[in-house]
Write an enzyme that holds these catalytic residues in place. Structure first.
Site, short mmCIF file in Angstrom:
data_model
loop_
_atom_site.label_atom_id
_atom_site.label_comp_id
_atom_site.label_asym_id
_atom_site.label_seq_id
_atom_site.Cartn_x
_atom_site.Cartn_y
_atom_site.Cartn_z
N ASN A 9 0.88 -1.17 0.00
CA ASN A 9 0.00 0.00 0.00
C ASN A 9 0.92 1.21 0.00
O ASN A 9 1.49 1.56 1.03
CB ASN A 9 -0.90 -0.03 1.25
CG ASN A 9 -1.67 1.25 1.43
OD1 ASN A 9 -1.77 2.07 0.51
ND2 ASN A 9 -2.24 1.44 2.62
N LYS A 11 0.22 4.28 -0.36
CA LYS A 11 -0.37 5.51 0.22
C LYS A 11 -0.09 6.71 -0.69
O LYS A 11 -0.07 6.55 -1.91
CB LYS A 11 0.13 5.72 1.65
CG LYS A 11 -0.02 4.44 2.48
CD LYS A 11 0.19 4.65 3.95
CE LYS A 11 -0.01 3.32 4.67
NZ LYS A 11 0.06 3.44 6.12
N HIS A 94 -9.40 1.69 4.36
CA HIS A 94 -8.15 1.79 5.13
C HIS A 94 -8.36 2.73 6.31
O HIS A 94 -9.11 3.71 6.22
CB HIS A 94 -7.02 2.30 4.23
CG HIS A 94 -5.69 2.22 4.90
ND1 HIS A 94 -5.23 3.21 5.74
CD2 HIS A 94 -4.74 1.25 4.89
CE1 HIS A 94 -4.05 2.85 6.21
NE2 HIS A 94 -3.73 1.67 5.72
N GLU A 96 -6.69 5.08 7.46
CA GLU A 96 -6.44 6.51 7.17
C GLU A 96 -7.63 7.15 6.47
O GLU A 96 -7.92 8.33 6.68
CB GLU A 96 -5.14 6.65 6.34
CG GLU A 96 -3.91 6.40 7.22
CD GLU A 96 -2.77 5.71 6.51
OE1 GLU A 96 -2.71 5.74 5.27
OE2 GLU A 96 -1.92 5.13 7.21
N GLU A 164 -5.69 -4.65 10.37
CA GLU A 164 -4.63 -3.70 10.66
C GLU A 164 -4.93 -2.96 11.96
O GLU A 164 -5.71 -1.99 11.95
CB GLU A 164 -4.51 -2.68 9.52
CG GLU A 164 -4.21 -3.30 8.18
CD GLU A 164 -3.55 -2.31 7.24
OE1 GLU A 164 -2.43 -2.59 6.81
OE2 GLU A 164 -4.13 -1.26 6.96
N GLY A 170 2.50 2.22 10.71
CA GLY A 170 3.50 3.27 10.57
C GLY A 170 4.20 3.66 11.86
O GLY A 170 4.91 4.64 11.92
N SER A 210 3.29 -2.23 10.31
CA SER A 210 4.74 -2.34 10.53
C SER A 210 5.29 -3.74 10.21
O SER A 210 6.17 -4.23 10.92
CB SER A 210 5.09 -1.92 11.96
OG SER A 210 4.70 -0.57 12.18
P1 PGA Z 1 2.78 0.19 7.65
O1 PGA Z 1 1.34 0.47 7.00
O2 PGA Z 1 3.28 -1.09 7.06
O3 PGA Z 1 3.61 1.37 7.26
O4 PGA Z 1 2.58 0.09 9.13
C1 PGA Z 1 0.44 -0.56 6.76
C2 PGA Z 1 -0.83 -0.01 6.16
O5 PGA Z 1 -1.25 1.09 6.55
O6 PGA Z 1 -1.45 -0.65 5.30
#
Ligand code: PGA
Length: 248
Positions: A9, A11, A94, A96, A164, A170, A210
């Site tokens: 992803n 982003k 997602h 976000e 998630e 992140g 992560s």
């Molecule tokens: P990350 O993000 O691997 O940077 O923690 C995962 C995601 O938001 O899909």
């Protein structure tokens, strides 16, 4: 057997020129990969990514899809627009999107219905925040996200769920493999109860938050974990390939 699926992803990262470079670096590194490999890229990268992945095993995904066919929805991108490019997967819901752009379980459901109607394969994200976790509300939150998000859905063949935990995205904090496995086990049991044993048996559920080359093997060894949705580590070819090739 559920085929493992590792999806990047990206982003809001990588211009089209940067996307092309990253894909060209990635291609040889994942040429012999066993899992299904998907990259979900910004809309403006889709065409260049489509051309860059040609002849490789990498599949193309978008990061969202509109719930309507067309019309007055400024800033949205329709399923038909994605299909014309050759997009196969779409991320829906997602955290976000939920956190910053007002996405709700209802809009997740509307986008999901639209994706399925257009033969796009949805990667539907669910997960609890730190506050919800600390208040012991994880199961309650997941139950609502799943029952409302998947309301009316009968065919799960093309659906992937990404669990998630928001506090792990992140942040460098990963759920322990046991913890992730347990929570994904809960999601699977809920799916079984609501949509039947056959659906639960075949549905692929990823872990996200992560995930890195260093922890992918341990996470992927878990019975309930069928893949990963990768943010930060998807932006570097060696890191993403290190996850895809978790078996070595
Ligand atoms: P990350 O993000 O691997 O940077 O923690 C995962 C995601 O938001 O899909």
């Amino acid at each position: 057997m559920r085929k493992p699926i590792i999806a990047g992803n990206w982003k809001m990262n990588k211009t089209a020129a940067e996307a092309e470079k990253l894909i060209n670096e990635l291609k040889p590194l994942v040429a012999k990969s066993k899992p299904e490999v998907v990259i979900c890229v910004p809309y403006t990268d889709l065409w260049i990514a489509k051309n860059a992945i040609a002849g490789s095993k990498i599949k193309l995904g978008a990061e969202n899809v509109a719930w309507a066919d067309s019309g007055a929805f400024t800033g949205e991108i329709s399923a038909a627009m994605l299909k014309e490019i050759g997009v196969e997967y779409v991320i829906i819901g997602h955290s976000e999107r939920r956190q910053y752009f007002g996405e709700t379980d209802k809009t997740v459901n509307m986008r999901l219905v639209q994706a399925l109607k257009n033969d796009l394969k949805p990667i539907v994200c669910v997960g609890e925040t730190l506050e919800e976790r600390e208040k012991n509300k994880t199961k309650k939150v997941l139950k609502k996200q799943i029952l409302e998000g998947f309301d009316g859905i009968t065919d799960f063949t093309n659906i992937v769920i990404a669990y998630e935990p928001v506090w792990a995205i992140g942040t460098g904090k990963t759920a322990t493999a046991e913890d992730a496995n347990k929570t994904i086990g809960y999601i699977r049991s809920l799916i079984k109860k609501t949509f039947g044993a056959e659906v639960a048996k075949n549905l692929r559920i990823q872990y996200g938050g992560s995930m890195k080359p260093g922890n992918a093997k341990e996470l992927m060894a878990m019975r309930n974990i069928d893949g990963g949705l990768i943010g930060g580590a998807a932006l570097k070819a060696e890191d993403f390939a290190g996850i895809v090739n978790y078996k070595g």
